[in-house]
Scaffold this active site. Structure first.
Site, mmCIF file in Angstrom:
data_model
loop_
_atom_site.group_PDB
_atom_site.id
_atom_site.type_symbol
_atom_site.label_atom_id
_atom_site.label_comp_id
_atom_site.label_asym_id
_atom_site.label_seq_id
_atom_site.Cartn_x
_atom_site.Cartn_y
_atom_site.Cartn_z
ATOM 1 N N CYS A 261 1.486 -3.545 -2.258
ATOM 2 C CA CYS A 261 0.959 -4.483 -3.253
ATOM 3 C C CYS A 261 -0.021 -3.762 -4.148
ATOM 4 C CB CYS A 261 0.177 -5.609 -2.586
ATOM 5 S SG CYS A 261 1.181 -6.745 -1.672
ATOM 6 N N GLU A 295 7.314 -1.385 -3.254
ATOM 7 C CA GLU A 295 8.040 -2.427 -2.524
ATOM 8 C C GLU A 295 8.545 -3.479 -3.510
ATOM 9 O OE1 GLU A 295 5.937 -3.861 1.096
ATOM 10 O OE2 GLU A 295 6.549 -5.838 0.379
HETATM 11 N N1 ACO Z 1 1.071 -8.656 -21.162
HETATM 12 C C1 ACO Z 1 1.924 -7.711 -21.584
HETATM 13 N N2 ACO Z 1 1.993 -6.465 -21.030
HETATM 14 C C2 ACO Z 1 1.175 -6.198 -19.998
HETATM 15 C C3 ACO Z 1 0.244 -7.138 -19.514
HETATM 16 C C4 ACO Z 1 0.203 -8.423 -20.139
HETATM 17 N N3 ACO Z 1 -0.653 -9.375 -19.753
HETATM 18 N N4 ACO Z 1 -0.451 -6.569 -18.501
HETATM 19 C C5 ACO Z 1 0.037 -5.323 -18.353
HETATM 20 N N5 ACO Z 1 1.018 -5.088 -19.252
HETATM 21 C C6 ACO Z 1 1.841 -3.896 -19.382
HETATM 22 C C7 ACO Z 1 1.521 -3.101 -20.611
HETATM 23 O O1 ACO Z 1 2.660 -2.362 -20.963
HETATM 24 C C8 ACO Z 1 0.426 -2.193 -20.071
HETATM 25 O O2 ACO Z 1 0.310 -1.013 -20.799
HETATM 26 P P1 ACO Z 1 -0.480 -0.985 -22.216
HETATM 27 O O3 ACO Z 1 -1.767 -1.723 -22.006
HETATM 28 O O4 ACO Z 1 -0.650 0.452 -22.484
HETATM 29 O O5 ACO Z 1 0.423 -1.681 -23.188
HETATM 30 C C9 ACO Z 1 0.940 -1.877 -18.703
HETATM 31 O O6 ACO Z 1 1.593 -3.057 -18.268
HETATM 32 C C10 ACO Z 1 -0.098 -1.504 -17.655
HETATM 33 O O7 ACO Z 1 -1.371 -1.639 -18.122
HETATM 34 P P2 ACO Z 1 -2.625 -1.195 -17.258
HETATM 35 O O8 ACO Z 1 -3.855 -1.532 -18.046
HETATM 36 O O9 ACO Z 1 -2.489 0.188 -16.760
HETATM 37 O O10 ACO Z 1 -2.456 -2.138 -16.000
HETATM 38 P P3 ACO Z 1 -3.437 -3.265 -15.420
HETATM 39 O O11 ACO Z 1 -4.732 -2.643 -14.996
HETATM 40 O O12 ACO Z 1 -3.520 -4.410 -16.329
HETATM 41 O O13 ACO Z 1 -2.664 -3.635 -14.084
HETATM 42 C C11 ACO Z 1 -1.096 -4.874 -12.810
HETATM 43 C C12 ACO Z 1 -1.295 -3.949 -14.018
HETATM 44 C C13 ACO Z 1 -1.651 -4.216 -11.554
HETATM 45 C C14 ACO Z 1 0.385 -5.161 -12.603
HETATM 46 C C15 ACO Z 1 -1.893 -6.193 -13.114
HETATM 47 O O14 ACO Z 1 -1.254 -6.855 -14.172
HETATM 48 C C16 ACO Z 1 -2.008 -7.131 -11.957
HETATM 49 O O15 ACO Z 1 -2.838 -6.933 -11.068
HETATM 50 N N6 ACO Z 1 -1.206 -8.215 -11.941
HETATM 51 C C17 ACO Z 1 -1.258 -9.211 -10.897
HETATM 52 C C18 ACO Z 1 -0.697 -8.701 -9.600
HETATM 53 C C19 ACO Z 1 0.703 -8.126 -9.762
HETATM 54 O O16 ACO Z 1 1.572 -8.722 -10.394
HETATM 55 N N7 ACO Z 1 0.926 -6.948 -9.160
HETATM 56 C C20 ACO Z 1 2.231 -6.293 -9.137
HETATM 57 C C21 ACO Z 1 3.116 -6.943 -8.114
HETATM 58 S S1 ACO Z 1 4.479 -5.949 -7.648
HETATM 59 C C22 ACO Z 1 3.932 -5.033 -6.303
HETATM 60 O O17 ACO Z 1 2.836 -5.263 -5.840
HETATM 61 C C23 ACO Z 1 4.793 -3.977 -5.739
#
Ligand code: ACO
Ligand code: ZN
Length: 395
Positions: A261, A295
């Site tokens: 996760c 995962e």
């Molecule tokens: N809308 C559109 N694109 C997005 C968004 C959003 N709200 N958030 C992230 N992205 C995309 C963009 O492409 C972004 O890159 P950019 O800012 O250069 O355009 C890229 O994802 C990643 O951006 P980061 O800033 O590096 O990532 P962030 O710190 O926001 O973390 C994460 C990404 C961990 C997925 C976060 O959104 C999160 O915690 N989400 C909730 C939990 C989740 O869904 N986790 C993944 C589940 S799958 C698994 O655990 C295996």
């Protein structure tokens, strides 16, 4: 339009209707649950799912937000969703793409329905953690004694949670932790990573799972935290090391998962921490001489982040590399699993199938175009600052 009539029969769960959202426009919703308004028990409020958006935007709305003229009786779901998507303007579509990207495709219909029934209404609405008050996204199965409150107070260091602010204040006077438990394995400027063994720090492991589930939809909670290591990313200052996000990793994975996760806490999202955590997970795999993959299922935002990371890492190599390179070589260099490489390059249309073999076709102009579209690179991991040896079972 008459909407406030309290003698009108309440809407049924399952009703489809248009609802005014925070953009002041009307969007199609499905009623998930209803309850009486506390201040006026004659009236109801409704928990709705916006069918165009991810479930994290589900919310309680008042009757006056609903356009009662649009109430539909029995509608074929698939036809209705199609009509909605046809009716959307391109601008609406683009906006929605940012909040709603498919994340369910890996669950079959029956498990999805079961999952949605059980977790249909968010229980905890907000949490306090460090200096932030954070709105939650999804249901999380906190122990029953916590289900009668809508806000929880977390100690930002040990992640214990409490129902009242005074309890947290009392806790903070006693709790001497100023960083996550476990070993600091990375420090670069103000960023630190801590490795926490779920077996040695069971309560911490469970607490972080409860917390993370508030932002993760399709993840089962593992109570058996013994089997996991947790990697906690912190921003450090003179008050302590403040958690920004984390990822968990199985100590032994049969499926070559290198991450279970991943979460960046909402106040820190879109700043590159997610890509830092992903890059970190691959650096650990490189040290283990293994390839890894996250995962499944990936969430919508997880998929976007991984796609961005894979694209950037692979295309950076292809740009610098002279001559042919195979998927196996790319996998050896990056610790990214071959299937993920193939899928990434295929989706960018950089793969051709010639004489029974996949061949990478990398026109520099095309690479530059894709790299631009892949977004920013995120925060870099400085491998020279990582002091870590792979997990070994202690006998
Ligand atoms: N809308 C559109 N694109 C997005 C968004 C959003 N709200 N958030 C992230 N992205 C995309 C963009 O492409 C972004 O890159 P950019 O800012 O250069 O355009 C890229 O994802 C990643 O951006 P980061 O800033 O590096 O990532 P962030 O710190 O926001 O973390 C994460 C990404 C961990 C997925 C976060 O959104 C999160 O915690 N989400 C909730 C939990 C989740 O869904 N986790 C993944 C589940 S799958 C698994 O655990 C295996
Ligand atoms: Zn504490």
């Amino acid at each position: 339009m008459e909407t406030g009539e309290s003698n009108m029969p309440p809407l049924e769960v399952g009703t489809r209707v248009l609802c005014r959202w925070r953009d002041s426009k009307y969007h199609p919703v499905k009623v998930i649950e209803r309850r009486r308004v506390q201040s006026n028990p004659k009236e109801y409020e409704y928990y709705v799912h916006y069918t165009e958006f991810n479930r994290r935007l589900d919310e309680w709305v008042k009757l006056e937000q609903l356009d009662l003229d649009s109430v539909e009786t029995v509608v074929d779901e698939k036809v209705e969703d199609k009509i909605t998507s046809l009716k959307m303007t391109r601008h609406q579509k683009r906006k929605i793409d940012e909040t709603h990207v498919e994340g369910h495709e890996e669950l079959d219909a029956a498990s999805l329905r079961e999952h949605e029934e059980f977790t249909k209404v968010k229980n905890i609405v907000t949490i306090e953690l460090g200096r932030y008050e954070i709105e939650t996204w999804y249901f999380s199965p906190f122990p029953p004694e916590y289900t009668d409150c809508s806000k929880l107070y977390f100690c930002e260091f040990c992640l214990n949670f409490m129902k009242r602010k005074e309890q947290l204040q009392r806790h903070m006077r006693k709790c001497h932790l100023k960083h996550p438990p476990g070993d600091e394995i990375y420090r670069c400027g103000t960023l630190s990573m801590f490795e926490v063994d779920g077996k040695k720090n069971k309560v911490y492991g469970q607490n972080i799972c409860y917390l993370a589930k508030l932002f993760l939809d399709h993840k089962t909670l593992y109570y058996d935290v013994d089997l996991f290591l947790f990697y906690i990313l912190c921003e450090c200052d003179d008050r302590g090391c403040h958690m920004v996000g984390y990822f968990s990793k199985e100590k032994h994975s049969e499926e070559s998962y290198n991450l279970a996760c991943i979460l960046t806490l909402p106040p820190y999202q879109r700043k590159g921490y997610g890509k830092f955590l992903i890059a970190f997970s691959y650096e650990l795999s490189k040290k283990e001489n293994k390839v890894g993959t996250p995962e499944r299922p990936l969430s919508d935002l997880g998929l976007l982040s991984y796609r961005g990371y894979w694209t950037r890492v692979l295309l950076d190599i292809l740009k610098k590399h002279k001559g042919n390179i195979s998927i196996k070589e790319l996998s050896d260099m990056t610790a990214i699993k071959a299937e993920d490489i193939l899928q990434t390059l295929q989706s960018l249309e950089l793969i051709q199938y010639r004489k029974g073999q996949h061949v990478i076709c990398a026109d520099p102009k095309v690479l530059d175009r894709h790299l631009k579209a892949a977004g920013r690179g995120g925060l870099d991991v400085d491998v020279s600052k990582l002091i870590w040896t792979p997990y070994k079972e202690q006998s």
